[in-house]
Motif scaffolding. Structure first.
Motif, PDB file in Angstrom:
ATOM      1  N   ALA A  38       4.957 -18.060   1.133  1.00 25.83           N
ATOM      2  CA  ALA A  38       5.374 -19.463   1.168  1.00 25.83           C
ATOM      3  C   ALA A  38       6.133 -19.763   2.457  1.00 25.83           C
ATOM      4  O   ALA A  38       5.957 -20.827   3.069  1.00 25.83           O
ATOM      5  CB  ALA A  38       6.249 -19.779  -0.046  1.00 25.83           C
ATOM      6  N   LEU A  39       6.964 -18.829   2.881  1.00 21.10           N
ATOM      7  CA  LEU A  39       7.695 -18.987   4.147  1.00 21.10           C
ATOM      8  C   LEU A  39       6.725 -19.047   5.315  1.00 21.10           C
ATOM      9  O   LEU A  39       6.863 -19.885   6.219  1.00 21.10           O
ATOM     10  CB  LEU A  39       8.671 -17.821   4.328  1.00 21.10           C
ATOM     11  N   SER A  40       5.728 -18.175   5.310  1.00 19.60           N
ATOM     12  CA  SER A  40       4.727 -18.140   6.373  1.00 19.60           C
ATOM     13  C   SER A  40       4.017 -19.481   6.505  1.00 19.60           C
ATOM     14  O   SER A  40       3.895 -20.045   7.601  1.00 19.60           O
ATOM     15  CB  SER A  40       3.709 -17.024   6.091  1.00 19.60           C
ATOM     16  N   GLU A  41       3.545 -20.006   5.390  1.00 19.65           N
ATOM     17  CA  GLU A  41       2.811 -21.273   5.406  1.00 19.65           C
ATOM     18  C   GLU A  41       3.693 -22.412   5.895  1.00 19.65           C
ATOM     19  O   GLU A  41       3.236 -23.281   6.650  1.00 19.65           O
ATOM     20  CB  GLU A  41       2.275 -21.573   4.005  1.00 19.65           C
ATOM     21  N   PHE A  42       4.951 -22.411   5.481  1.00 15.36           N
ATOM     22  CA  PHE A  42       5.848 -23.496   5.867  1.00 15.36           C
ATOM     23  C   PHE A  42       6.171 -23.445   7.359  1.00 15.36           C
ATOM     24  O   PHE A  42       6.163 -24.477   8.037  1.00 15.36           O
ATOM     25  CB  PHE A  42       7.136 -23.432   5.050  1.00 15.36           C
ATOM     26  N   LEU A  43       6.448 -22.265   7.887  1.00  7.14           N
ATOM     27  CA  LEU A  43       6.761 -22.134   9.312  1.00  7.14           C
ATOM     28  C   LEU A  43       5.583 -22.577  10.179  1.00  7.14           C
ATOM     29  O   LEU A  43       5.759 -23.251  11.198  1.00  7.14           O
ATOM     30  CB  LEU A  43       7.143 -20.689   9.638  1.00  7.14           C
ATOM     31  N   LYS A  44       4.389 -22.188   9.790  1.00  4.90           N
ATOM     32  CA  LYS A  44       3.197 -22.598  10.543  1.00  4.90           C
ATOM     33  C   LYS A  44       3.061 -24.119  10.548  1.00  4.90           C
ATOM     34  O   LYS A  44       2.773 -24.722  11.592  1.00  4.90           O
ATOM     35  CB  LYS A  44       1.938 -21.962   9.939  1.00  4.90           C
ATOM     36  N   ALA A  45       3.247 -24.722   9.381  1.00  9.89           N
ATOM     37  CA  ALA A  45       3.098 -26.176   9.276  1.00  9.89           C
ATOM     38  C   ALA A  45       4.149 -26.900  10.110  1.00  9.89           C
ATOM     39  O   ALA A  45       3.854 -27.894  10.781  1.00  9.89           O
ATOM     40  CB  ALA A  45       3.194 -26.607   7.816  1.00  9.89           C
ATOM     41  N   GLN A  46       5.382 -26.391  10.090  1.00 11.28           N
ATOM     42  CA  GLN A  46       6.447 -27.042  10.850  1.00 11.28           C
ATOM     43  C   GLN A  46       6.254 -26.861  12.354  1.00 11.28           C
ATOM     44  O   GLN A  46       6.529 -27.770  13.143  1.00 11.28           O
ATOM     45  CB  GLN A  46       7.807 -26.504  10.424  1.00 11.28           C
ATOM     46  N   ARG A  47       5.786 -25.694  12.752  1.00 15.94           N
ATOM     47  CA  ARG A  47       5.548 -25.437  14.187  1.00 15.94           C
ATOM     48  C   ARG A  47       4.509 -26.405  14.739  1.00 15.94           C
ATOM     49  O   ARG A  47       4.611 -26.860  15.878  1.00 15.94           O
ATOM     50  CB  ARG A  47       5.103 -23.985  14.372  1.00 15.94           C
ATOM     51  N   ALA A  48       3.510 -26.726  13.920  1.00 17.90           N
ATOM     52  CA  ALA A  48       2.446 -27.628  14.359  1.00 17.90           C
ATOM     53  C   ALA A  48       2.940 -29.056  14.548  1.00 17.90           C
ATOM     54  O   ALA A  48       2.308 -29.850  15.243  1.00 17.90           O
ATOM     55  CB  ALA A  48       1.298 -27.606  13.352  1.00 17.90           C
ATOM     56  N   LYS A  49       4.073 -29.388  13.948  1.00 18.49           N
ATOM     57  CA  LYS A  49       4.599 -30.749  14.028  1.00 18.49           C
ATOM     58  C   LYS A  49       5.491 -30.979  15.253  1.00 18.49           C
ATOM     59  O   LYS A  49       5.810 -32.125  15.581  1.00 18.49           O
ATOM     60  CB  LYS A  49       5.414 -31.073  12.767  1.00 18.49           C
ATOM     61  N   VAL A  50       5.920 -29.897  15.914  1.00 18.19           N
ATOM     62  CA  VAL A  50       6.862 -30.014  17.035  1.00 18.19           C
ATOM     63  C   VAL A  50       6.082 -30.082  18.348  1.00 18.19           C
ATOM     64  O   VAL A  50       5.369 -29.140  18.701  1.00 18.19           O
ATOM     65  CB  VAL A  50       7.842 -28.827  17.058  1.00 18.19           C
ATOM     66  N   SER A  51       6.221 -31.165  19.062  1.00 16.98           N
ATOM     67  CA  SER A  51       5.532 -31.296  20.350  1.00 16.98           C
ATOM     68  C   SER A  51       6.300 -30.537  21.426  1.00 16.98           C
ATOM     69  O   SER A  51       7.528 -30.416  21.353  1.00 16.98           O
ATOM     70  CB  SER A  51       5.419 -32.765  20.746  1.00 16.98           C
ATOM     71  N   PRO A  52       5.607 -30.010  22.430  1.00 18.92           N
ATOM     72  CA  PRO A  52       6.294 -29.312  23.532  1.00 18.92           C
ATOM     73  C   PRO A  52       7.333 -30.198  24.201  1.00 18.92           C
ATOM     74  O   PRO A  52       8.424 -29.730  24.559  1.00 18.92           O
ATOM     75  CB  PRO A  52       5.142 -28.961  24.485  1.00 18.92           C
ATOM     76  N   GLU A  53       7.025 -31.480  24.362  1.00 18.03           N
ATOM     77  CA  GLU A  53       7.944 -32.401  25.022  1.00 18.03           C
ATOM     78  C   GLU A  53       9.249 -32.543  24.239  1.00 18.03           C
ATOM     79  O   GLU A  53      10.344 -32.545  24.825  1.00 18.03           O
ATOM     80  CB  GLU A  53       7.289 -33.780  25.186  1.00 18.03           C
ATOM     81  N   SER A  54       9.158 -32.664  22.912  1.00 19.25           N
ATOM     82  CA  SER A  54      10.371 -32.820  22.104  1.00 19.25           C
ATOM     83  C   SER A  54      11.215 -31.556  22.099  1.00 19.25           C
ATOM     84  O   SER A  54      12.410 -31.599  21.822  1.00 19.25           O
ATOM     85  CB  SER A  54      10.004 -33.198  20.668  1.00 19.25           C
ATOM     86  N   ALA A  55      10.588 -30.402  22.421  1.00 16.85           N
ATOM     87  CA  ALA A  55      11.315 -29.127  22.474  1.00 16.85           C
ATOM     88  C   ALA A  55      11.814 -28.819  23.884  1.00 16.85           C
ATOM     89  O   ALA A  55      12.384 -27.758  24.121  1.00 16.85           O
ATOM     90  CB  ALA A  55      10.422 -27.997  21.984  1.00 16.85           C
ATOM     91  N   GLY A  56      11.579 -29.738  24.822  1.00 17.93           N
ATOM     92  CA  GLY A  56      12.042 -29.541  26.187  1.00 17.93           C
ATOM     93  C   GLY A  56      11.077 -28.782  27.070  1.00 17.93           C
ATOM     94  O   GLY A  56      11.456 -28.285  28.134  1.00 17.93           O
ATOM     95  N   LEU A  57       9.809 -28.693  26.655  1.00 21.12           N
ATOM     96  CA  LEU A  57       8.793 -27.984  27.432  1.00 21.12           C
ATOM     97  C   LEU A  57       7.769 -28.986  27.974  1.00 21.12           C
ATOM     98  O   LEU A  57       7.667 -30.105  27.477  1.00 21.12           O
ATOM     99  CB  LEU A  57       8.071 -26.948  26.555  1.00 21.12           C
ATOM    100  N   THR A  58       7.031 -28.572  28.958  1.00 24.35           N
ATOM    101  CA  THR A  58       5.926 -29.387  29.447  1.00 24.35           C
ATOM    102  C   THR A  58       4.668 -29.000  28.696  1.00 24.35           C
ATOM    103  O   THR A  58       4.457 -27.821  28.378  1.00 24.35           O
ATOM    104  CB  THR A  58       5.710 -29.174  30.956  1.00 24.35           C
ATOM    105  N   SER A  59       3.831 -29.985  28.408  1.00 26.91           N
ATOM    106  CA  SER A  59       2.642 -29.700  27.609  1.00 26.91           C
ATOM    107  C   SER A  59       1.639 -28.831  28.354  1.00 26.91           C
ATOM    108  O   SER A  59       0.933 -28.017  27.770  1.00 26.91           O
ATOM    109  CB  SER A  59       1.972 -31.015  27.186  1.00 26.91           C
TER     110      SER A  59
END
Length: 284
Positions: free
Chosen positions: A9-30
C-alpha cells in the motif's frame, strides 16, 4: 493488514504521489520530454537527501529500515499534506491504533448526538464509523440521498453505496469528485488502523466487483476532514448546492459527522423544505 500488505500500500501511494509533483514545483527544470508525469525516483532521492537505491527500495515496498526523519524528508519532496504524512508514517513505521470494536458491534449514537441530528433539520447529515458504515442520519439526508432505513444495516456502507446505488451516481453532477472526497477519508482510516485486516478485505472486494474503484482509489488523496462544494441534480428538486463539512466526533467510538449545508443565496434550502413538506403531507 499484515506487513507485506502495508508495504505494498505504501509503494502504490508513493508512486501515485510522485506522479503528481511537477519538476518545476519541486525546484527543478523539466528538461527533455518525460515519458511519464511527475518526478523521477532519482530526483526524489536527490531532493530528500537519500540514496537512489534506498528510495527505489522504499517505493518498491521492500522491507527496509526506515526512520521518521527520512520519511519526513521524502514527504516534503512529495508535497504531502498533514493527513497524507500520517498515512505514510502509519504504513512505513507500523504505527497506529488497534482495530477497536469488532465489526459486529455497531457504535451507539449518544442522545446528545441524536439531538444534533434532529436540530440540523434542513442540513442533510450522516453519521458514519471508521469503516464508513452509516450508523445515523436525519430526515433531510433521507430526502436528498435515499431512505437508509430501507437498507439492511450491513449494506449501509457509504463507499459501497457510492459504487452500487444509481441514486448516488445520478445525484452528484461530478460523481468522481464526490466519490473521491469519501475515498480520501477512507484512506485516512486505512492508514490509521493498520492492524485491522477488514480494510484489506473490503478493498479486495471493491476492486473485484467495481473496476472503476481501483482507478479512483489510486488517484485519491488523504484527508481526515475535507470541506468541499458539491452540486447535486436531485430527481425531484433539480439543482442543489451544498457545502460538505466533515467533523470528527470525540468519544470512545471513532465517529464522523458529515453535514451538507445549503449554500447561502441559492434556492437549495427552499427546495429541501418543499421536499420534506410534500412527504409529510403524503404521510398524513
Amino acid at each position: 493488514m499484515n506487513r507485506q500488505t502495508r508495504l505494498q500500500a505504501l509503494s502504490e501511494f508513493l508512486k501515485a504521489q510522485r506522479a503528481k509533483v511537477s519538476p518545476e514545483s519541486a525546484g527543478l527544470t523539466s528538461g527533455a520530454r518525460r515519458r511519464t508525469p511527475g518526478l523521477r525516483r532519482e530526483e526524489v532521492a536527490q531532493l530528500a537527501g537519500v540514496s537512489p537505491t534506498w528510495y527505489t527500495w522504499l517505493e518498491q515496498g521492500r522491507d527496509i529500515k526506515v526512520s521518521s526523519f527520512v520519511l519526513d524528508a521524502v514527504a516534503t519532496v512529495l508535497q504531502l499534506n498533514a493527513d497524507e504524512r500520517k498515512y505514510v508514517y502509519s504504513l512505513a513505521l507500523e504505527a497506529g491504533p488497534t482495530s477497536g470494536l469488532p465489526p459486529e458491534e455497531q457504535p451507539e449514537i449518544s442522545p446528545s448526538l441524536q439531538k444534533i441530528l434532529q436540530e440540523l433539520k434542513h442540513c442533510p447529515t450522516i453519521i458514519s464509523d471508521r469503516r464508513c458504515q452509516i450508523v445515523g442520519w436525519n430526515e433531510a439526508a433521507s430526502h436528498v440521498f435515499l431512505d437508509f432505513e430501507q437498507l439492511p444495516p450491513e449494506e449501509r456502507n457509504m463507499i459501497r453505496l457510492l459504487f452500487t446505488r444509481k441514486e448516488f451516481q445520478r445525484l452528484a453532477v461530478n460523481w468522481e469528485h464526490f466519490a473521491s472526497g469519501f475515498l480520501a477519508i477512507f484512506r485516512a482510516y486505512y492508514g490509521q488502523y493498520v492492524e485491522d485486516e477488514w480494510y484489506e478485505r473490503f478493498l479486495e472486494t471493491m476492486r473485484g466487483v467495481h473496476p472503476e474503484f481501483q482507478t479512483l482509489w489510486e488517484q485519491s488523496r488523504v484527508s481526515s476532514s475535507p470541506e468541499v462544494l458539491i452540486e447535486f441534480r436531485h430527481a425531484k428538486a433539480g439543482k442543489m448546492l451544498f457545502h460538505l463539512t466533515s467533523l470528527q466526533v470525540h468519544g470512545s467510538a471513532d465517529l464522523r459527522c458529515s453535514i451538507y449545508t445549503p449554500v447561502s443565496g441559492t434556492t437549495t434550502e427552499a427546495k429541501l423544505k418543499q421536499l420534506m413538506e410534500r412527504q409529510a403531507v403524503r404521510e398524513t
